[in-house]
Design an enzyme around this catalytic site. Structure first.
Site, PDB file in Angstrom:
ATOM      1  N   GLU A   1       0.849  -1.198   0.000  1.00 49.56           N
ATOM      2  CA  GLU A   1       0.000   0.000   0.000  1.00 49.56           C
ATOM      3  C   GLU A   1       0.881   1.243   0.000  1.00 49.56           C
ATOM      4  O   GLU A   1       1.802   1.354   0.812  1.00 49.56           O
ATOM      5  CB  GLU A   1      -0.889  -0.010   1.257  1.00 49.56           C
ATOM      6  CG  GLU A   1      -1.756   1.234   1.356  1.00 49.56           C
ATOM      7  CD  GLU A   1      -2.411   1.464   2.723  1.00 49.56           C
ATOM      8  OE1 GLU A   1      -2.436   0.536   3.565  1.00 49.56           O
ATOM      9  OE2 GLU A   1      -2.881   2.594   2.940  1.00 49.56           O
TER      10      GLU A   1
ATOM     11  N   LYS B   1     -16.154  12.030 -11.707  1.00 48.89           N
ATOM     12  CA  LYS B   1     -15.108  12.808 -12.390  1.00 48.89           C
ATOM     13  C   LYS B   1     -13.771  12.800 -11.647  1.00 48.89           C
ATOM     14  O   LYS B   1     -12.719  12.573 -12.268  1.00 48.89           O
ATOM     15  CB  LYS B   1     -15.604  14.243 -12.623  1.00 48.89           C
ATOM     16  CG  LYS B   1     -14.701  15.080 -13.520  1.00 48.89           C
ATOM     17  CD  LYS B   1     -14.794  14.683 -14.993  1.00 48.89           C
ATOM     18  CE  LYS B   1     -16.025  15.308 -15.626  1.00 48.89           C
ATOM     19  NZ  LYS B   1     -16.274  14.783 -16.981  1.00 48.89           N
TER      20      LYS B   1
ATOM     21  N   GLY C   1       1.937   7.336  26.901  1.00 49.26           N
ATOM     22  CA  GLY C   1       2.148   8.741  26.577  1.00 49.26           C
ATOM     23  C   GLY C   1       3.537   9.210  26.978  1.00 49.26           C
ATOM     24  O   GLY C   1       4.279   8.502  27.657  1.00 49.26           O
TER      25      GLY C   1
ATOM     26  N   CYS D   1       1.461   1.062  30.010  1.00 42.87           N
ATOM     27  CA  CYS D   1       2.768   1.709  29.946  1.00 42.87           C
ATOM     28  C   CYS D   1       2.800   2.946  30.851  1.00 42.87           C
ATOM     29  O   CYS D   1       2.901   2.801  32.056  1.00 42.87           O
ATOM     30  CB  CYS D   1       3.132   2.021  28.489  1.00 42.87           C
ATOM     31  SG  CYS D   1       4.900   2.175  28.258  1.00 42.87           S
ATOM     32  N   LEU D   2       2.633   4.141  30.289  1.00 38.96           N
ATOM     33  CA  LEU D   2       2.602   5.324  31.159  1.00 38.96           C
ATOM     34  C   LEU D   2       1.497   5.177  32.218  1.00 38.96           C
ATOM     35  O   LEU D   2       1.672   5.585  33.368  1.00 38.96           O
ATOM     36  CB  LEU D   2       2.353   6.586  30.314  1.00 38.96           C
ATOM     37  CG  LEU D   2       2.262   7.884  31.110  1.00 38.96           C
ATOM     38  CD1 LEU D   2       3.587   8.228  31.778  1.00 38.96           C
ATOM     39  CD2 LEU D   2       1.828   9.039  30.209  1.00 38.96           C
TER      40      LEU D   2
ATOM     41  N   ARG E   1      11.090   4.119  27.907  1.00 43.63           N
ATOM     42  CA  ARG E   1      12.450   4.350  28.403  1.00 43.63           C
ATOM     43  C   ARG E   1      12.535   4.187  29.928  1.00 43.63           C
ATOM     44  O   ARG E   1      13.586   3.962  30.478  1.00 43.63           O
ATOM     45  CB  ARG E   1      12.886   5.794  28.108  1.00 43.63           C
ATOM     46  CG  ARG E   1      13.147   6.073  26.660  1.00 43.63           C
ATOM     47  CD  ARG E   1      13.684   7.492  26.467  1.00 43.63           C
ATOM     48  NE  ARG E   1      13.367   7.942  25.133  1.00 43.63           N
ATOM     49  CZ  ARG E   1      13.993   7.533  24.028  1.00 43.63           C
ATOM     50  NH1 ARG E   1      14.991   6.680  24.119  1.00 43.63           N
ATOM     51  NH2 ARG E   1      13.621   7.977  22.848  1.00 43.63           N
TER      52      ARG E   1
ATOM     53  N   HIS F   1       2.503  -2.933  26.034  1.00 40.63           N
ATOM     54  CA  HIS F   1       1.262  -2.485  25.381  1.00 40.63           C
ATOM     55  C   HIS F   1       0.462  -3.691  24.897  1.00 40.63           C
ATOM     56  O   HIS F   1       0.615  -4.111  23.752  1.00 40.63           O
ATOM     57  CB  HIS F   1       1.597  -1.596  24.178  1.00 40.63           C
ATOM     58  CG  HIS F   1       2.159  -0.268  24.554  1.00 40.63           C
ATOM     59  ND1 HIS F   1       1.371   0.846  24.781  1.00 40.63           N
ATOM     60  CD2 HIS F   1       3.432   0.132  24.760  1.00 40.63           C
ATOM     61  CE1 HIS F   1       2.140   1.870  25.100  1.00 40.63           C
ATOM     62  NE2 HIS F   1       3.399   1.470  25.102  1.00 40.63           N
TER      63      HIS F   1
ATOM     64  N   GLU G   1      -2.425  -3.869  23.933  1.00 34.46           N
ATOM     65  CA  GLU G   1      -3.355  -3.530  22.835  1.00 34.46           C
ATOM     66  C   GLU G   1      -2.813  -3.902  21.462  1.00 34.46           C
ATOM     67  O   GLU G   1      -3.576  -4.138  20.530  1.00 34.46           O
ATOM     68  CB  GLU G   1      -3.718  -2.036  22.878  1.00 34.46           C
ATOM     69  CG  GLU G   1      -2.598  -1.040  22.596  1.00 34.46           C
ATOM     70  CD  GLU G   1      -1.811  -0.611  23.826  1.00 34.46           C
ATOM     71  OE1 GLU G   1      -1.786  -1.368  24.820  1.00 34.46           O
ATOM     72  OE2 GLU G   1      -1.209   0.484  23.795  1.00 34.46           O
TER      73      GLU G   1
END
Ligand code: GLN
Length: 545
Positions: free
Chosen positions: A142, A191, A356, A383-384, A464, A509, A511
């Site tokens: 793509e 068009k 975040g 995470c955060l 981090r 994460h 998710e």
């Protein structure tokens, strides 16, 4: 078998759902027994989206190998249920960096380095690497952006050359366009599609198929008109009317006969008959009126829902499996600091604090974690969101509001979250975090272990900072359980509270690994707790999608 290539370009406007269409096409082919991968070519100059503000680009999707990629890779992985690798997202920045490095190295032996052939060769090399590294039969490619953009020209030129390289029987060009609707005359217009195809032709690519997207039903005479003006067979014009149920797209393409058409075009025989049972159940469930529960997502980029694409999808997957509808109430964490938005948080039966960076709105997220802990509202920290759950808990245990993460207060006397030791000397921002898949051992009997039902999992990371081990013992004494740790026990990966219906945070994460057909165990467990609090019954046995 020779590798087959399907190239997908976009025309008229961006955001016509090319990513979802590519992902759904991949599913069609997988259903016929082929191994597929999808690659996204992004014409921007950044080496990867990892350093971009989510407002610019939406979520950064992380792969097993730690590549920070475009969010379309999330669609590909979710729809096709595959794991992609870093060659599946190519940017102009990567291509030029490679070519320039070779030039500095002297690899071109005094030649003049040009867009054609050096840049286009490098693009083609990277397309070829997908089939090599992932061992697939069919590669879908793509191209980001819209035909006519200056920066996508080298990519389109490379795709044009590919037909000569691999042959017509091994390549298909699909152009996805948009049919605008004119309210005054109540009609759809073709068009812009005609112009876009003409533009593509002027680059040397004649589309074999056109996916015509629209918000309104597309009649046969419009299809015939597009076919006539764009020189594409009518059965290769795919009308794709916007559906509120994204996971219906593969079924719509199947009904339009696209699977058969593609195989025929590529000279392939199906290896098995498609079985859409699971997808039909997912779509039926999505359309069904289901009991609603509200989950507050307390974040920083909440105006742009795409910034939390995978979190939203993971919650949706869990909700479909449990037979409920999870409505997300988007809450700006900075508002909470000003005393605003609390009625929304309090009306919800669960709270998610997602990942975040940077200090805007941090205290608002900590306040949300405090409310969740004190009022025993189900909380999932990603995470955060896990780090701030620990900060909040630390403030309570140590009785000191100066407890913090050194990301937000480098001089805090209580750095309960601190930079990982191997991050201390890193100055570059790009691709330098702890990224990708790492193992995590689960503590038997914990909420996490019960949710997963196994004792070792692999999850994707992007951070981090981490929990400071100096506080582990003290926090454990006060009821915070470190239920997931790295195999060497040096890194805390999951923290949960004992005396709470569900308060759990992950350093990773989850998710990113949720699929519509395989909801993530932690999202399921969280949503079950949300439903329990809301007094909403979930389907007795999880639908085995
Ligand atoms: N900013 C935090 C860190 O770097 C959290 C990162 C995240 O939420 N992905 O550790």
């Amino acid at each position: 078998m020779e590798t087959k290539f399907i190239f997908i370009t976009g025309g008229v406007v961006s955001s016509v759902g090319k990513g979802v269409t590519s992902a759904a096409l991949g599913r069609l082919l997988k259903e016929r027994g082929f191994k597929v991968a999808v690659q996204k070519l992004d014409p921007y100059i950044n080496v990867d989206p990892g350093t971009m503000n989510p407002y610019q680009h939406g979520e950064v999707f992380v792969l097993d190998d730690g590549a920070e990629t475009d969010l379309d890779l999330g669609h590909y992985e979710r729809f096709i249920d595959i794991s992609l690798n870093r060659v599946c997202n190519v940017t102009t920045g990567q291509v030029y960096a490679e070519v320039i490095e070779k030039e500095r190295h002297g690899s071109f032996l005094g030649g003049t380095i040009q867009v054609i052939p050096h840049i286009t060769d490098e693009i083609k090399r990277r397309i070829g690497m997908v089939a090599q590294t992932l061992d697939v039969d069919i590669v879908l490619v793509e191209v980001g952006g819209t035909v006519g953009d200056i920066e996508s020209l080298p990519f389109l030129e490379a795709l044009r050359q590919m037909r000569g390289d691999v042959g017509r029987e091994n390549s298909v060009y699909i152009h996805a366009t948009w049919l605008p609707y004119i309210g005054a005359t109540n009609e759809l217009k073709t068009k812009p599609t005609q112009h876009s195809v003409r533009e593509l032709r002027s680059i040397g690519i004649s589309p074999d198929m056109i996916v015509a997207r629209s918000d309104h039903p597309i009649t046969q005479d419009l299809i015939d008109k597009i076919a006539l003006f764009c020189d594409v067979e009518p059965q290769a014009i795919v009308p794709m009317v916007t559906t509120p149920v994204m996971y219906e797209v593969p079924l719509l393409l199947e009904r339009a006969g696209i699977g058969e058409y593609l195989l025929e075009r590529l000279g392939l025989q199906p290896r098995k008959q498609p079985d859409w049972g699971i997808w039909e159940r997912i779509v039926e469930q999505s359309r069904r009126q289901r009991p609603k529960v509200q989950v507050a997502l307390v974040g920083k980029y909440v105006e742009l829902h795409d910034a939390y694409m995978s979190v939203r999808e993971a919650l949706k997957h869990a909700a479909l499996a449990l037979g409920v509808e999870a409505e997300i109430a988007w809450v700006h964490s900075a508002d909470l600091e000003d005393g605003e938005g609390w009625e929304t948080v309090k009306a919800a039966d669960g709270i998610i604090v997602p990942g975040g960076f940077g200090d805007r709105g941090i205290e608002g997220k900590i306040q949300a974690a405090r409310y969740a802990r004190e009022d025993k509202v189900p909380y999932l920290g990603l995470c955060l969101g896990m780090q701030l759950m620990v900060v909040e808990f630390g403030r309570q245990v140590l009785g000191d509001e100066s407890v913090n993460s050194t990301e937000f207060d480098p001089d805090t006397p209580h750095p309960v979250i601190d930079l990982m030791p191997d991050q201390k000397d890193i100055v570059d921002k790009g691709a330098t975090m702890r990224l990708g898949l790492y193992p995590c051992c689960l503590q038997p009997g914990s909420v996490a272990a019960k949710a997963y039902g196994v004792d070792l999992v692999q999850e994707r990371h992007r951070h981090r900072f981490e929990l400071n081990n100096a506080y582990r013992e003290q926090f454990a004494e006060h009821g915070m359980r470190f239920s997931g740790v790295s195999p060497d026990d040096r890194l805390v990966e999951i923290a949960e509270l004992d005396d709470h219906p569900f308060m759990l945070g992950t350093q990773f994460h989850p998710e990113f690994l949720s699929r519509p057909t395989r909801p993530h165990p932690l999202f399921l467990a969280f949503l079950q707790a949300v439903c329990q609090r809301a007094g909403v019954a979930v389907v007795e046995e999880l639908q085995s999608f």
